[in-house]
Design a protein around this motif. Structure first.
Motif, PDB file in Angstrom:
ATOM      1  N   LEU A   1      36.990  98.343  30.497  1.00  0.00           N
ATOM      2  CA  LEU A   1      38.222  99.083  30.517  1.00  0.00           C
ATOM      3  C   LEU A   1      37.881 100.811  30.633  1.00  0.00           C
ATOM      4  CD1 LEU A   1      41.216  99.641  30.168  1.00  0.00           C
ATOM      5  CD2 LEU A   1      40.826  99.344  27.701  1.00  0.00           C
ATOM      6  N   ILE A   2      36.849 101.073  29.717  1.00  0.00           N
ATOM      7  CA  ILE A   2      36.410 102.621  29.611  1.00  0.00           C
ATOM      8  C   ILE A   2      35.202 102.817  30.845  1.00  0.00           C
ATOM      9  CG2 ILE A   2      36.874 102.628  27.258  1.00  0.00           C
ATOM     10  CD1 ILE A   2      33.922 102.308  26.645  1.00  0.00           C
ATOM     11  N   TRP A   3      34.752 102.054  31.645  1.00  0.00           N
ATOM     12  CA  TRP A   3      34.061 102.438  32.767  1.00  0.00           C
ATOM     13  C   TRP A   3      34.691 103.234  33.510  1.00  0.00           C
ATOM     14  CZ3 TRP A   3      31.408  98.021  36.051  1.00  0.00           C
ATOM     15  CH2 TRP A   3      30.343  98.337  36.777  1.00  0.00           C
ATOM     16  N   PRO A   4      34.118 104.503  34.053  1.00  0.00           N
ATOM     17  CA  PRO A   4      34.660 105.557  34.958  1.00  0.00           C
ATOM     18  C   PRO A   4      34.877 104.902  36.421  1.00  0.00           C
ATOM     19  CG  PRO A   4      32.919 106.541  33.523  1.00  0.00           C
ATOM     20  CD  PRO A   4      32.990 105.120  33.281  1.00  0.00           C
ATOM     21  N   SER A   5      35.793 105.507  37.134  1.00  0.00           N
ATOM     22  CA  SER A   5      36.140 105.096  38.508  1.00  0.00           C
ATOM     23  C   SER A   5      34.952 105.679  39.220  1.00  0.00           C
ATOM     24  CB  SER A   5      37.399 105.263  39.022  1.00  0.00           C
ATOM     25  OG  SER A   5      37.361 104.699  40.312  1.00  0.00           O
ATOM     26  N   SER A   6      33.733 105.183  39.088  1.00  0.00           N
ATOM     27  CA  SER A   6      32.424 106.018  39.810  1.00  0.00           C
ATOM     28  C   SER A   6      32.084 105.071  40.958  1.00  0.00           C
ATOM     29  CB  SER A   6      31.449 106.118  38.661  1.00  0.00           C
ATOM     30  OG  SER A   6      31.138 104.907  38.146  1.00  0.00           O
ATOM     31  N   TRP A   7      31.053 105.571  41.552  1.00  0.00           N
ATOM     32  CA  TRP A   7      30.336 104.739  42.694  1.00  0.00           C
ATOM     33  C   TRP A   7      29.914 103.575  42.390  1.00  0.00           C
ATOM     34  CZ3 TRP A   7      25.091 103.061  42.299  1.00  0.00           C
ATOM     35  CH2 TRP A   7      24.460 102.414  43.624  1.00  0.00           C
ATOM     36  N   SER A   8      29.326 103.236  41.214  1.00  0.00           N
ATOM     37  CA  SER A   8      28.998 102.103  40.511  1.00  0.00           C
ATOM     38  C   SER A   8      30.178 101.096  40.239  1.00  0.00           C
ATOM     39  CB  SER A   8      27.898 102.117  39.501  1.00  0.00           C
ATOM     40  OG  SER A   8      28.741 102.591  38.331  1.00  0.00           O
ATOM     41  N   TYR A   9      31.315 101.490  39.774  1.00  0.00           N
ATOM     42  CA  TYR A   9      32.314 100.895  39.626  1.00  0.00           C
ATOM     43  C   TYR A   9      33.036 100.223  40.740  1.00  0.00           C
ATOM     44  CZ  TYR A   9      37.157  99.399  37.984  1.00  0.00           C
ATOM     45  OH  TYR A   9      38.070  98.701  37.866  1.00  0.00           O
ATOM     46  N   LEU A  10      32.940 101.281  41.797  1.00  0.00           N
ATOM     47  CA  LEU A  10      34.044 100.530  42.949  1.00  0.00           C
ATOM     48  C   LEU A  10      32.981  99.694  43.735  1.00  0.00           C
ATOM     49  CD1 LEU A  10      34.932 104.259  44.460  1.00  0.00           C
ATOM     50  CD2 LEU A  10      36.401 102.458  43.388  1.00  0.00           C
TER      51      LEU A  10
ATOM     52  N   TRP B   1      26.337 104.517  31.256  1.00  0.00           N
ATOM     53  CA  TRP B   1      25.770 103.505  30.437  1.00  0.00           C
ATOM     54  C   TRP B   1      26.492 102.243  30.543  1.00  0.00           C
ATOM     55  CZ3 TRP B   1      28.848 101.245  26.574  1.00  0.00           C
ATOM     56  CH2 TRP B   1      29.937 101.797  26.337  1.00  0.00           C
ATOM     57  N   GLN B   2      27.712 102.136  30.888  1.00  0.00           N
ATOM     58  CA  GLN B   2      28.517 101.031  30.897  1.00  0.00           C
ATOM     59  C   GLN B   2      27.779  99.772  31.811  1.00  0.00           C
ATOM     60  OE1 GLN B   2      29.813 103.973  31.220  1.00  0.00           O
ATOM     61  NE2 GLN B   2      31.825 104.156  29.917  1.00  0.00           N
ATOM     62  N   VAL B   3      27.209 100.236  33.017  1.00  0.00           N
ATOM     63  CA  VAL B   3      26.481  99.397  33.919  1.00  0.00           C
ATOM     64  C   VAL B   3      25.554  98.601  33.077  1.00  0.00           C
ATOM     65  CG1 VAL B   3      25.546  99.129  35.969  1.00  0.00           C
ATOM     66  CG2 VAL B   3      27.067 100.848  35.519  1.00  0.00           C
ATOM     67  N   PHE B   4      24.276  99.040  32.557  1.00  0.00           N
ATOM     68  CA  PHE B   4      23.413  98.304  31.951  1.00  0.00           C
ATOM     69  C   PHE B   4      23.920  97.532  30.797  1.00  0.00           C
ATOM     70  CE2 PHE B   4      20.049  97.953  28.712  1.00  0.00           C
ATOM     71  CZ  PHE B   4      19.074  97.327  29.410  1.00  0.00           C
ATOM     72  N   ALA B   5      25.052  97.929  29.844  1.00  0.00           N
ATOM     73  CA  ALA B   5      25.473  97.501  28.883  1.00  0.00           C
ATOM     74  C   ALA B   5      26.121  95.851  29.247  1.00  0.00           C
ATOM     75  CB  ALA B   5      26.381  98.350  28.075  1.00  0.00           C
ATOM     76  N   LEU B   6      27.022  96.263  30.462  1.00  0.00           N
ATOM     77  CA  LEU B   6      27.640  94.913  30.988  1.00  0.00           C
ATOM     78  C   LEU B   6      26.639  94.082  31.316  1.00  0.00           C
ATOM     79  CD1 LEU B   6      30.642  96.786  32.580  1.00  0.00           C
ATOM     80  CD2 LEU B   6      30.829  95.130  30.539  1.00  0.00           C
ATOM     81  N   ALA B   7      25.588  94.496  32.131  1.00  0.00           N
ATOM     82  CA  ALA B   7      24.588  93.665  32.488  1.00  0.00           C
ATOM     83  C   ALA B   7      23.942  92.897  31.369  1.00  0.00           C
ATOM     84  CB  ALA B   7      23.476  94.308  33.363  1.00  0.00           C
ATOM     85  N   PHE B   8      23.542  93.378  30.284  1.00  0.00           N
ATOM     86  CA  PHE B   8      23.062  92.780  29.371  1.00  0.00           C
ATOM     87  C   PHE B   8      24.104  91.556  28.572  1.00  0.00           C
ATOM     88  CE2 PHE B   8      22.377  92.367  24.461  1.00  0.00           C
ATOM     89  CZ  PHE B   8      21.202  92.037  24.278  1.00  0.00           C
ATOM     90  N   ILE B   9      25.351  91.853  28.470  1.00  0.00           N
ATOM     91  CA  ILE B   9      26.320  91.207  28.055  1.00  0.00           C
ATOM     92  C   ILE B   9      26.569  90.150  28.682  1.00  0.00           C
ATOM     93  CG2 ILE B   9      28.850  90.963  27.486  1.00  0.00           C
ATOM     94  CD1 ILE B   9      28.637  93.943  26.541  1.00  0.00           C
ATOM     95  N   TYR B  10      26.846  90.183  30.058  1.00  0.00           N
ATOM     96  CA  TYR B  10      26.635  89.209  30.996  1.00  0.00           C
ATOM     97  C   TYR B  10      25.520  87.960  30.898  1.00  0.00           C
ATOM     98  CZ  TYR B  10      31.172  90.477  33.443  1.00  0.00           C
ATOM     99  OH  TYR B  10      32.528  90.672  33.700  1.00  0.00           O
ATOM    100  N   LEU B  11      24.297  88.704  30.695  1.00  0.00           N
ATOM    101  CA  LEU B  11      23.210  87.671  30.414  1.00  0.00           C
ATOM    102  C   LEU B  11      23.275  87.000  29.141  1.00  0.00           C
ATOM    103  CD1 LEU B  11      20.495  87.121  31.452  1.00  0.00           C
ATOM    104  CD2 LEU B  11      19.432  88.826  30.051  1.00  0.00           C
ATOM    105  N   VAL B  12      23.791  87.658  28.174  1.00  0.00           N
ATOM    106  CA  VAL B  12      23.911  86.766  26.951  1.00  0.00           C
ATOM    107  C   VAL B  12      24.799  85.719  27.037  1.00  0.00           C
ATOM    108  CG1 VAL B  12      24.835  87.139  24.707  1.00  0.00           C
ATOM    109  CG2 VAL B  12      23.215  88.887  25.481  1.00  0.00           C
ATOM    110  N   LEU B  13      26.288  86.141  27.680  1.00  0.00           N
ATOM    111  CA  LEU B  13      27.145  85.093  27.829  1.00  0.00           C
ATOM    112  C   LEU B  13      26.606  83.895  28.719  1.00  0.00           C
ATOM    113  CD1 LEU B  13      30.372  87.352  28.304  1.00  0.00           C
ATOM    114  CD2 LEU B  13      29.773  86.099  26.496  1.00  0.00           C
TER     115      LEU B  13
END
Length: 353
Positions: free
Chosen positions: A205-214, A302-314
């Motif tokens: 939700l708080i991930w900005p609409s950046s290059w990585s998000y798009l 920072w949201q990109v790496f955090a989400l990568a880690f969370i998806y790996l854990v899930l």
């Protein structure tokens, strides 16, 4: 005319006065019974706690002196332990209709408000509402995700999906904690899974609409569309399996359908199991793509790496839990098959004699 209407109203009021006296008497009776029930509940809970303490003391004494016992005394010890186990089961049945203390999570959110449902019909009704809630939100997520596939860049609509998921998982954790207090046996990974999913949706939700998000957006929407469809499939399959096992008396009334593979889901699982593993590997693929994006020099969120880690854990949690249950079920079925074969051979030998 006015006088006759007034007299009629007075007569009605006098009748109501008599009915009110009866109501007051019934209410006082109810209040008295309620006070007696609360006092009885406290007495039962206190007695159960006392019995458990005494049984714990007996168990500790038995463990200390077990090696010193004779064979005859060990037989008595075995019988005593069986009685203790039976008594523990009886206590668990008694506690189903007694108030329970809120866990840490509910205490933080609700305080010490009593949320125990003492009537079995109320408990079952609450469980059914929980199941309907999951199914309804899954349908909404499915429709919204499908709608978003037709838009390339609509961050505010994406935010609706993210916020919906945050609200859904937060609500789910609270409802499941209430179910646990009321006797539902949700354990281990699936409770943790929903807490982690809440964090995952919040970060999205708080991930900005950046290059990585798009760049990741379309994959995320496809993932949510698949997961919501999988949840709906699981609901109808698992609720059907659970209904049949409850009818046969093999499952508890407060057991629920959860997002995963359960021990009672073994029969007919060849249809659903591949879809589950596809969902798990989809999570792994999400983790991989996000990790690669986080290494790119254009990525500063920072949201990109955090989400990568969370998806790996899930993914690892879902995969490990499912494989453990499958292994346990195979071993159990293997032992059952071995027992049946030995029984068949023994009966064949008897016939030959």
């Amino acid at each position: 005319m006015a006088n006759s209407e007034l007299e009629s109203c007075l007569d009605d009021w006098n009748d109501l006065e008599k009915e009110f006296e009866q109501l007051e008497a019934e209410h006082k009776k109810y209040q008295k019974k309620l006070d007696e029930m609360v006092a009885c509940q406290k007495k039962c809970l206190s007695s159960i706690a006392h019995h458990r303490y005494r049984m714990k003391t007996i168990n500790e004494t038995l463990k200390k002196n077990e090696k010193k016992l004779t064979e005859e005394e060990k037989t008595v010890l075995s019988d005593l332990r069986r009685k203790i186990d039976d008594r523990k089961s009886t206590f668990r049945e008694m506690e189903e209709v007694l108030p329970h203390k809120n866990g840490l999570y509910l205490s933080i959110i609700l305080g010490q408000v009593n949320i125990s449902l003492l009537n079995k019909a109320d408990k079952y009704s609450y469980k059914q509402e929980y199941e309907k809630f999951k199914l309804t939100v899954s349908y909404v997520v499915m429709v919204l995700s499908f709608f978003l596939t037709f838009f390339d860049d609509s961050r505010w609509i994406d935010a609706i999906l993210h916020f919906l998921l945050v609200w859904y998982y937060c609500t789910l954790t609270i409802r499941e904690s209430i179910l646990v207090v009321n006797g539902s046996r949700i354990k281990g990974w699936w409770l943790t899974h929903h807490f982690i999913s809440t964090v995952c949706a919040g970060i999205s939700l708080i991930w900005p609409s950046s290059w990585s998000y798009l760049l990741f957006r379309k994959q995320y929407i496809m993932f949510m569309l698949y997961i919501s469809m999988l949840y709906v499939m699981q609901y109808y399959y698992q609720s059907g399996s659970l209904y049949r096992l409850k009818a046969l008396g093999q499952r508890h009334d407060m057991d629920i359908t959860v997002e995963g593979f359960m021990s009672w889901m073994w029969k007919g699982m060849t249809f659903l199991l591949p879809f589950l593993f596809i969902g798990y590997f989809f999570q792994m693929y999400n983790a991989y793509i996000l990790f690669v994006l986080s290494l790119d020099s254009r990525c500063h969120e920072w949201q990109v790496f955090a989400l990568a880690f969370i998806y790996l854990v899930l993914c690892l949690g879902n995969l490990t839990t499912t494989l453990i249950v499958i292994r346990q079920k195979i071993n159990k079925d293997g032992l059952s098959l071995k027992f049946l074969l030995n029984k068949y051979r023994f009966n064949s030998q008897l016939k030959q004699l």
